[in-house]
Each structure stands twice: as C-alpha cells, then as structure tokens.
Design a protein around this motif. Structure first.
Motif, PDB file in Angstrom:
ATOM      1  N   GLY A   1      33.190  50.936  47.867  1.00 49.55           N
ATOM      2  CA  GLY A   1      34.051  50.509  48.853  1.00 49.55           C
ATOM      3  C   GLY A   1      35.100  49.220  48.522  1.00 49.55           C
ATOM      4  N   MET A   2      35.159  48.961  47.352  1.00 52.49           N
ATOM      5  CA  MET A   2      36.339  47.899  47.065  1.00 52.49           C
ATOM      6  C   MET A   2      36.984  47.959  45.703  1.00 52.49           C
ATOM      7  N   LEU A   3      37.965  47.138  45.530  1.00 54.66           N
ATOM      8  CA  LEU A   3      38.453  47.170  44.206  1.00 54.66           C
ATOM      9  C   LEU A   3      37.863  46.381  43.307  1.00 54.66           C
ATOM     10  N   HIS A   4      38.026  46.424  42.094  1.00 52.45           N
ATOM     11  CA  HIS A   4      37.391  46.012  40.797  1.00 52.45           C
ATOM     12  C   HIS A   4      38.171  45.312  40.091  1.00 52.45           C
ATOM     13  N   ASP A   5      37.882  43.861  39.393  1.00 47.16           N
ATOM     14  CA  ASP A   5      38.821  43.490  38.882  1.00 47.16           C
ATOM     15  C   ASP A   5      38.989  43.604  37.293  1.00 47.16           C
ATOM     16  N   ASP A   6      38.120  44.697  36.648  1.00 48.90           N
ATOM     17  CA  ASP A   6      38.359  44.932  35.333  1.00 48.90           C
ATOM     18  C   ASP A   6      39.274  46.552  35.209  1.00 48.90           C
ATOM     19  N   GLU A   7      39.972  46.859  36.212  1.00 49.58           N
ATOM     20  CA  GLU A   7      40.619  47.869  36.227  1.00 49.58           C
ATOM     21  C   GLU A   7      42.202  47.467  35.959  1.00 49.58           C
ATOM     22  N   GLY A   8      42.769  48.421  35.101  1.00 49.86           N
ATOM     23  CA  GLY A   8      44.335  47.983  34.709  1.00 49.86           C
ATOM     24  C   GLY A   8      44.298  46.646  33.714  1.00 49.86           C
ATOM     25  N   GLU A   9      45.424  45.959  33.884  1.00 48.36           N
ATOM     26  CA  GLU A   9      45.484  44.727  33.131  1.00 48.36           C
ATOM     27  C   GLU A   9      44.678  43.667  33.707  1.00 48.36           C
ATOM     28  N   ASN A  10      43.933  43.286  33.108  1.00 44.61           N
ATOM     29  CA  ASN A  10      42.885  42.040  33.881  1.00 44.61           C
ATOM     30  C   ASN A  10      42.467  41.138  32.839  1.00 44.61           C
ATOM     31  N   ILE A  11      41.611  40.079  33.325  1.00 46.66           N
ATOM     32  CA  ILE A  11      40.925  39.113  32.507  1.00 46.66           C
ATOM     33  C   ILE A  11      39.426  38.996  33.161  1.00 46.66           C
ATOM     34  N   SER A  12      39.013  39.994  33.501  1.00 51.02           N
ATOM     35  CA  SER A  12      37.495  40.047  34.206  1.00 51.02           C
ATOM     36  C   SER A  12      36.556  39.647  33.152  1.00 51.02           C
ATOM     37  N   GLN A  13      36.739  39.724  31.935  1.00 55.02           N
ATOM     38  CA  GLN A  13      35.907  39.184  31.129  1.00 55.02           C
ATOM     39  C   GLN A  13      35.623  37.674  31.165  1.00 55.02           C
ATOM     40  N   LEU A  14      36.688  36.869  31.553  1.00 53.79           N
ATOM     41  CA  LEU A  14      36.678  35.479  31.606  1.00 53.79           C
ATOM     42  C   LEU A  14      36.103  35.032  33.023  1.00 53.79           C
ATOM     43  N   ASN A  15      35.544  35.621  33.827  1.00 50.07           N
ATOM     44  CA  ASN A  15      35.137  35.399  35.107  1.00 50.07           C
ATOM     45  C   ASN A  15      34.180  34.214  35.142  1.00 50.07           C
ATOM     46  N   ALA A  16      33.296  34.116  34.052  1.00 48.37           N
ATOM     47  CA  ALA A  16      32.498  32.861  34.019  1.00 48.37           C
ATOM     48  C   ALA A  16      33.057  31.614  33.825  1.00 48.37           C
ATOM     49  N   PHE A  17      34.537  31.705  33.341  1.00 44.56           N
ATOM     50  CA  PHE A  17      35.109  30.558  33.189  1.00 44.56           C
ATOM     51  C   PHE A  17      36.293  30.241  34.384  1.00 44.56           C
ATOM     52  N   PHE A  18      36.756  31.442  34.674  1.00 42.51           N
ATOM     53  CA  PHE A  18      38.022  31.455  35.731  1.00 42.51           C
ATOM     54  C   PHE A  18      37.509  31.771  37.326  1.00 42.51           C
ATOM     55  N   CYS A  19      36.391  32.060  37.376  1.00 44.18           N
ATOM     56  CA  CYS A  19      35.701  32.445  38.793  1.00 44.18           C
ATOM     57  C   CYS A  19      36.889  33.321  39.397  1.00 44.18           C
ATOM     58  N   GLU A  20      36.990  33.081  40.868  1.00 44.14           N
ATOM     59  CA  GLU A  20      37.789  34.175  41.474  1.00 44.14           C
ATOM     60  C   GLU A  20      39.229  34.283  41.089  1.00 44.14           C
ATOM     61  N   LEU A  21      39.627  33.471  40.035  1.00 45.43           N
ATOM     62  CA  LEU A  21      40.876  33.665  39.562  1.00 45.43           C
ATOM     63  C   LEU A  21      41.212  34.787  38.787  1.00 45.43           C
ATOM     64  N   THR A  22      40.233  35.574  38.537  1.00 50.54           N
ATOM     65  CA  THR A  22      40.073  36.943  37.907  1.00 50.54           C
ATOM     66  C   THR A  22      40.627  37.727  38.822  1.00 50.54           C
ATOM     67  N   ALA A  23      40.543  37.568  40.207  1.00 49.96           N
ATOM     68  CA  ALA A  23      40.784  38.574  41.360  1.00 49.96           C
ATOM     69  C   ALA A  23      42.532  38.139  41.564  1.00 49.96           C
ATOM     70  N   ILE A  24      42.706  36.969  41.498  1.00 50.29           N
ATOM     71  CA  ILE A  24      44.409  36.748  41.691  1.00 50.29           C
ATOM     72  C   ILE A  24      44.913  37.132  40.288  1.00 50.29           C
ATOM     73  N   TYR A  25      44.545  37.200  39.179  1.00 48.22           N
ATOM     74  CA  TYR A  25      45.098  37.567  38.296  1.00 48.22           C
ATOM     75  C   TYR A  25      45.424  39.158  38.168  1.00 48.22           C
ATOM     76  N   TRP A  26      44.434  40.052  38.663  1.00 43.45           N
ATOM     77  CA  TRP A  26      44.506  41.153  38.890  1.00 43.45           C
ATOM     78  C   TRP A  26      45.593  41.767  39.712  1.00 43.45           C
ATOM     79  N   ALA A  27      45.416  40.961  40.990  1.00 43.05           N
ATOM     80  CA  ALA A  27      46.526  41.607  42.165  1.00 43.05           C
ATOM     81  C   ALA A  27      47.974  41.217  41.485  1.00 43.05           C
TER      82      ALA A  27
END
Length: 322
Positions: A41-67
């Motif tokens: 029921g939601m989006l996922h930050d590892d679909e399309g161009e993304n930095i999801s693998q950096l979430n431990a360092f970037f926190c919620e910035l991975t969602a901002i980058y995804w958008a």
C-alpha cells in the motif's frame, strides 16, 4: 476557473505503522534495498533511479532523492512535500502549546489527533494558497554549530562546510549566519513548488554525494553513521535562508510528534532470526548486484560521471556491509 494544484506529500515509513494515505498523503518505504520486507500500500525507494542502499547513512533523504529522480511516477505534481510516519505538519494556525524542543507532542494517533493537526487534503490545499513553500517552524537549540559539536562528529560537519564554501562561495555568509544563530530547522520536512524542489535537490545532493565518500561512515557507530542526514538538516536550514533572501513566499507551520509509538506500529511477519538474516543478506546482495549492472550499462553508454559515482558507492556498500 483555476484548477487546484496537484500536490503530493511523501511520508517516510521505516517501520510498518498506521498509514496516512489520501490523494495528497503518499507513504513511501525507505531503505528498501537493505531489507527483504516490502510494505504493501505504498511506494518503495528502491524502484527506478535511487540511493536506497545508502539509507543507513542518508535516512529519509533516500525518499527525497527518489521523488526527485522519479518525479513523473508521482504524476508530475505542482507541489512536492515530505513528512514522517509519526511527525507531521499541523495544517492550522492554532496548535497546542509546544514542548521545549519546539514541536507539539501527542500521546496517540487517533481521530482527535487527525482533527487537531487538520490532516486532510482540503486543509493542505488551503495552507498552500499564495506560498512557494511550507517549512517547519525553527526550534531553539542554542548556537547551531555548537549544538552539532555536542551531538555528532564535528569533523564531519566541518568537512561539509568546507565543501559548501568551495562549491557555493556565495553562500558562505549565510552559512556563517546560520551556524552562529540559535534557531535550527529540523526534520528535513517541507512542501515545495516543483521548481523550488528541483533546485533544492540539485543543490543538496550535489553536495552530499560528493561529501559521503569522504566521511568514513563505515567506521562510525550506527547513530553517527547517519551523518549525511544530520548534516542535510543544517544545510537545508541554510537553504531556507537563501530562499527567503531571494524573496520566495514561505510559510512556517508547527510540527507534531506522536509520542506513544507502541500503539502506532502494526504487527509484522516474524521468522527465526537466523533465517531472517540470511534471507535479508541474500536479497540485499541481489538488489545491489542488479543496480551495479544497471549503472555499469548506463556508464558504458553515456560516460556520465554521476553513473560512475553510483558504481563506486554500490561497490563500497557490497565490500563494507555484506
């Protein structure tokens, strides 16, 4: 008759919790590349161009980058915003008395909470009328630079400031003003006109993706490893000063915090710890390897430096964390 603006506010979800979802409110799971668990029921930050693998360092910035990189998948909205699963803007002018940290504390997420924060699409639209951006009210932390030094590794922040001065010398005075000040813009929350959002992301991630490889975050404990997120909060505060200097129309709103998280989270599927860890590592390796192949092909075709940066970050993640 003017059409209502198209608005999307992404809400970061690191744990599976109660969802705030509507035409405007859009949950997104963060750190998806690091876990086999997929929230429905939601989006996922590892679909399309993304930095999801950096979430431990970037926190919620991975969602901002995804958008930023997947803007069309959101329906090309006129405004893009960000909140957290238990921290929201209060879309009215009459909040309860704030606690000393500067936010409004609520004990539970219920119907009274939703009404008190005016968390409905109509109120969001009303609050945005005539503004280029909505940002959180600043909180009093003492001198911003000293507060960072007390809570985090100041060498990381000093390196970020050096990079900021080198890349954007026109912002040095604003950075010094912000660091001497007593007020800080926290939580990386905001709602921006798309033009403002794209400028902000290009500026912010241009700095962070150059800074990240220099910080040696794999040597830090898990909390201090989130340095890119902590630094981004301060950089965002400086950017808000820049936007005000440019004359943009910005509205400050109070922010809520749902205090009792035990009632917020929903049950998850559990499995034996050994099996769970094995599956998580396998899924993470496979995602990173696929991403490595993807960016290898893109770099071979375009020779763009940004693709080479992605390759280096993925390789480093595989080497240090898998």
């Amino acid at each position: 008759m003017m059409l209502s603006p198209h608005i999307k506010i992404l809400i970061s979800q690191k744990k599976y919790s109660k969802l705030l979802s509507s035409d405007i409110f859009t949950p997104i799971q963060t750190g998806c590349a690091l876990t086999p668990t997929r929230f429905h029921g939601m989006l996922h930050d590892d679909e399309g161009e993304n930095i999801s693998q950096l979430n431990a360092f970037f926190c919620e910035l991975t969602a901002i980058y995804w958008a930023w990189k997947n803007y069309d998948k959101l329906g090309a909205p006129d405004y893009i915003g960000f909140m957290h699963h238990r921290r929201h803007f209060i879309f009215n002018e009459h909040p309860q008395v704030t606690t000393p940290p500067g936010y409004v504390e609520f004990q539970a997420w219920d119907a009274d909470y939703l009404r008190a924060c005016s968390l409905c699409d109509a109120e969001v639209r009303q609050m945005l009328v005539g503004y280029d951006a909505i940002i959180p009210k600043p909180i009093r932390v003492g001198r911003v630079y000293d507060q960072y030094a007390q809570c985090h590794r100041i060498a990381d922040y000093d390196l970020a400031l050096q990079l900021l001065h080198a890349r954007h010398p026109e912002m040095q005075a604003l950075a010094e003003q912000y660091n001497r000040g007593l007020l800080s813009y926290a939580w990386l929350m905001g709602i921006y006109k798309k033009e403002v959002f794209f400028r902000y992301c290009e500026w912010l991630f241009g700095l962070l993706l150059e800074l990240y490889p220099r910080l040696h975050l794999t040597e830090a404990d898990p909390y201090q490893a989130r340095a890119c997120g902590f630094i981004a909060e301060r950089l965002t505060g400086m950017y808000f000063l820049k936007l005000r200097q440019e004359g943009l129309r910005m509205r400050e709103l109070h922010v809520s915090l749902v205090h009792r998280t035990e009632a917020l989270y929903l049950p998850e599927l559990h499995m034996p710890p050994g099996l769970s860890r094995t599956l998580a590592l396998m899924a993470r390796k496979n995602r990173l390897r696929l991403q490595y192949c993807y960016y290898s092909l893109k770099y071979a075709l375009s020779r763009k430096p940004k693709h080479l940066t992605h390759l280096r970050l993925i390789k480093e993640t595989l080497h240090n964390h898998i």
